[in-house]
Scaffold this active site. Structure first.
Site, mmCIF file in Angstrom:
data_model
loop_
_atom_site.group_PDB
_atom_site.id
_atom_site.type_symbol
_atom_site.label_atom_id
_atom_site.label_comp_id
_atom_site.label_asym_id
_atom_site.label_seq_id
_atom_site.Cartn_x
_atom_site.Cartn_y
_atom_site.Cartn_z
ATOM 1 N N THR A 145 0.821 -1.223 0.000
ATOM 2 C CA THR A 145 0.000 0.000 0.000
ATOM 3 C C THR A 145 0.852 1.269 0.000
ATOM 4 O OG1 THR A 145 -1.634 -1.235 1.249
ATOM 5 C CG2 THR A 145 -1.892 1.154 1.213
ATOM 6 N N GLU A 146 0.569 2.153 -0.937
ATOM 7 C CA GLU A 146 1.288 3.435 -1.076
ATOM 8 C C GLU A 146 2.810 3.242 -1.074
ATOM 9 O OE1 GLU A 146 -0.304 6.001 -1.918
ATOM 10 O OE2 GLU A 146 -2.362 5.667 -1.240
ATOM 11 N N ALA A 147 3.244 2.105 -1.625
ATOM 12 C CA ALA A 147 4.680 1.792 -1.719
ATOM 13 C C ALA A 147 5.363 1.818 -0.358
ATOM 14 C CB ALA A 147 5.380 2.744 -2.697
#
Lengths: 394, 401
Positions: A145-147
């Protein structure tokens, strides 16, 4: 040859309905189906369907030499399957060309990594199964998630069978080095794909910004920038909603994309590749060592967009604290839907007064409303979980 | 630059934001070397002496007229049913209309000895005098609108005599200052004023005045504060409706109502009828309000129509979280507060319970609220006001209707 690797994140949060203190104990209905479908229909029309069509045309026109990757969250796949099958079909057509790779991630676009390894594994597995059942492919590269990334995230992804993982190419970790290479975590053979944030944000954030000296950004200009870049891979990662939503159609973003492959092909040393092809074709050049969690969010590139202020922490801790009990209940799926990172993003006070990107699609007036609404839902869920009959029959 | 200002009594003798505004804007303008002759109605002492009192203050002067204007306060004693006879007596004290005429005559008389470049009026009671002085002196007229008859009556039964005076003032004014975009839009819609004639100068705050250690309320109860005129516009009845809902879930909360107004008896009966009177305290008028902000865990302002709402900023500067009605102009300048529709008692109550129930939320609102108001000052408002004066002076062909 230098590889250009396009990857798009495709996600829509499942928004909560307005849930006041007096709704607690009255209704198990937490999600705003009407609004969620409204937004999904709009984003389908404005972004997914037209952009997918452009991508498909480009792949066909270049006989498969144009390649892109996607990561589509489980909750979005589920929503498309249920209510927007034609949108899902347009993604299927793309995957069927063989020029499109799908990434793995948590089913719920969640902060599960911060809850427990078990929770994270289960959610990634749910996502993998969903992707396999809908597209018939198995993801080999992961984007948390979101890197959200660290050495430990990479190690865990490796243990789960992934060969590559996405991370932000942060200057303070790279030092003098370029993000335009393959790297590995310390003592591991995972491959890290580092987002080139400059070239990615040129499209994602700055494309329509008239104060930017790169404006107007044309396909030939951008292809030249790609051609002049150092290294041997250039990772252009962004939200898919860039097309038609973050950047409106009127900005010329679709025309830009339509012409980009052709302009890139004028540079003989450039080619499009998917991450799995890159893993097979290229060698890592060094170690990217990240002992703490980083992300691609905001300017701080850390977890502060979701978990900084005391409200975010309390909401998260309280939700996390329910794990052991909720596992044995019928409410597991509902609980997981509350883990979606967006719920915490809405509680962020950092940039609130400036009215910036955090406001985008935010259905709350203030971060305080977001917090209260979430806590009311969580309280209700907690009450229901403790009630008799919520336990799963074994 | 010489300004003849027709304004309002300063705190603590004022009845709300208008006086606070007049005091602060005059002070900030004086600091910027604007020469102000400020004409105000007198308070009770001045009236008894029936004289015009001139007080020199720095470069400028303060002129107190021997007439008292207390439009929004009841002429005590008030019977509970007093409002039902005629609409006017409900909102305006008895004999008030003659007082406005007396004020106008006295102000015009006094102005003849004063030199000025611009005449500047605050709200409708001073408009008749402002219009006359403009005609006599051939100087541009600026009016600041703090609220209109539509705000004060919730648009239910605006007094036509007053809304007509408002219209005349807006018509004769060379420039209009509105204290929020909200009221600017209202003036455009209700009074047909061209928007380009109106400048928005938001109210502000001197945050330092409210800083101080939190105070405690004697009892071991959370305190929710209402502070304002007890009049329909301010929504004290909505405050009690929300209080009732809160007390259904949490009985350990005290609701303090600071202020006076014609609705006081009605509100007292209301709290008794709802069975919540033991949790509601009516303090009456208070000269010093800073302590109330500081002892409150939360300030609630459920105004039916709030052109600005300075008290929200005062609460924030005191480190007190705020729930304000969505119908408030202050939301244009400050974001770190919760808002709700004034009629939605459940939503207001739900938010009150949330703020009282979650320390983390209260602290976050406190911290960010304090930070938000810390950058505010009346100096900016004064700067903008001077800009409006200049604009009016530069267009010398003064329109005399």
């Amino acid at each position: 040859m230098k590889s250009v690797c396009f990857y798009f994140q495709v996600h829509q949060p499942v928004r909560l309905r307005k849930f006041g203190a007096f709704d607690i104990g009255k209704s198990p209905d937490y999600f705003d189906d009407g609004r969620n479908n409204f937004y999904l229909e709009r984003i389908s029309k404005k972004c997914y369907i037209p952009t997918n069509k452009i991508m498909l045309d480009l792949i066909r026109k270049t006989e498969g030499r144009f390649k892109v990757s996607f990561s589509i969250t489980g909750i979005l796949l589920e929503a498309m399957e249920k209510n927007f099958p034609e949108t899902l079909d347009s993604f299927r057509k793309l995957v069927d060309t063989g020029s499109v790779e799908l990434f793995g991630e948590t089913y719920y676009h969640s902060l599960a990594y911060l809850i427990s390894e078990k929770e994270f594994r289960e959610q990634v597995k749910l996502h993998t199964e969903k992707v396999r059942s809908l597209f018939g492919v198995r993801p080999r590269v992961m984007r948390n998630t979101e890197a959200m990334y660290s050495n430990d995230v990479a190690a865990l992804a490796g243990r789960m069978g992934f060969r590559g993982i996405v991370a932000e190419g942060l200057s303070h970790i790279l030092g003098w080095r370029s993000p335009n290479h393959l790297y590995t975590p310390p003592g591991s053979d995972m491959r890290i794909f580092l987002r080139n944030f400059k070239l990615s944000d040129d499209i994602g954030f700055r494309f329509s910004c008239r104060e930017w000296d790169g404006w107007p950004l044309t396909a030939d200009k951008y292809a030249n920038w790609l051609g002049d870049s150092d290294g041997d891979i250039i990772n252009i990662f962004m939200d898919y909603e860039t097309f038609g939503e973050h950047q409106w159609q009127e900005t010329g973003i679709f025309e830009f994309m339509r012409h980009l492959p052709q302009e890139v092909s004028r540079h003989e040393h450039l080619e499009f590749m998917t991450p799995s092809e890159i893993i097979r074709a290229k060698k890592p050049v060094g170690v990217y060592d990240v002992p703490y969690l980083t992300s691609w969010a905001d300017v701080h590139r850390d977890l502060s967009a979701w978990l900084e202020n005391p409200m975010q922490r309390q909401a998260f801790d309280q939700m996390k604290g329910m794990e052991s009990v909720v596992r044995n209940s019928k409410l597991l799926d509902t609980w997981r839907r509350l883990q979606t990172s967006d719920h915490f993003y809405y509680m962020c006070t950092k940039w609130f007064a400036d009215g910036d990107v955090h406001k985008y699609f935010n259905c709350y007036d203030t971060p305080y409303d977001a917090f209260l609404n979430f806590m009311n839902v969580l309280t209700d869920l907690n009450n229901r979980m403790k009630q008799k009959g919520a336990r799963k029959k074994r | 630059m010489k300004i003849l200002m027709l304004g309002w009594e300063f705190p603590p003798f004022s009845s709300g934001g208008l006086g606070t505004h007049c005091y602060n804007i005059t002070k900030a303008l004086s600091d910027k070397n604007v020469d102000i002759s400020f004409i105000m109605p007198g308070c009770d002492d001045d009236v008894s002496s029936d004289r015009v009192k001139v007080i020199r203050a720095g470069k400028g002067r303060l002129i107190k007229l021997g007439v008292s204007l207390k439009p929004y306060l009841p002429s005590l004693p008030v019977s509970v049913h007093s409002g039902d006879k005629t609409g006017n007596e409900k909102v305006y004290g008895q004999g008030f209309f003659q007082d406005v005429q007396k004020y106008t005559d006295l102000a015009v008389q006094v102005s003849r000895d004063l030199d000025c470049d611009v005449v500047h009026c605050h709200d409708w009671m001073t408009f008749p005098a402002g219009i006359k002085i403009k005609e006599e002196k051939k100087r541009p007229l600026i009016v600041t609108v703090h609220s209109t008859e539509f705000d004060r009556t919730g648009s239910l039964s605006p007094n036509p005599w007053i809304s007509d005076i408002e219209w005349q003032g807006l018509y004769h004014a060379d420039r209009i200052i509105a204290v929020s975009n909200r009221i600017k839009n209202l003036i455009v819609e209700r009074y047909g004023v061209p928007p380009e004639k109106i400048d928005v100068v938001h109210n502000s705050i001197e945050p330092g005045k409210y800083a101080g250690a939190p105070m405690t309320f004697g009892l071991d109860q959370r305190v929710v504060l209402f502070l304002g005129r007890l009049a329909l516009q301010k929504g004290p009845d909505h405050f009690l409706n929300a209080a009732k809902r809160v007390l259904e879930k949490d009985s350990n909360v005290r609701f303090i109502v600071v202020g006076i107004g014609d609705m006081l008896p009605q509100l007292i009966y209301m709290s008794i009828n709802m069975g919540i009177s033991s949790n509601v305290t009516f303090t009456g008028f208070q000269e010093s309000i800073e302590g109330f902000y500081r002892m409150a865990d939360l300030y609630v302002m459920p105004s039916v129509s709030e052109p600005f709402g300075i008290t929200a900023l005062e609460a924030m500067a005191s480190g007190t979280p705020v729930i304000i009605s969505k119908q408030s102009g202050v939301l244009e300048v400050a974001k770190h507060m919760l808002s709700a529709d004034f009629w939605d008692a459940d939503d207001i109550a739900s938010k009150i319970l949330g703020v009282l129930g979650y320390d983390c939320l209260r602290k976050e609102m406190q911290k960010n609220g304090l930070q938000e108001v810390s950058g505010m000052s009346w100096s900016d408002a004064a700067e903008k006001t001077i800009g409006v004066y200049r604009e009016a002076m530069n267009h010398r062909e003064v329109f005399v209707g």
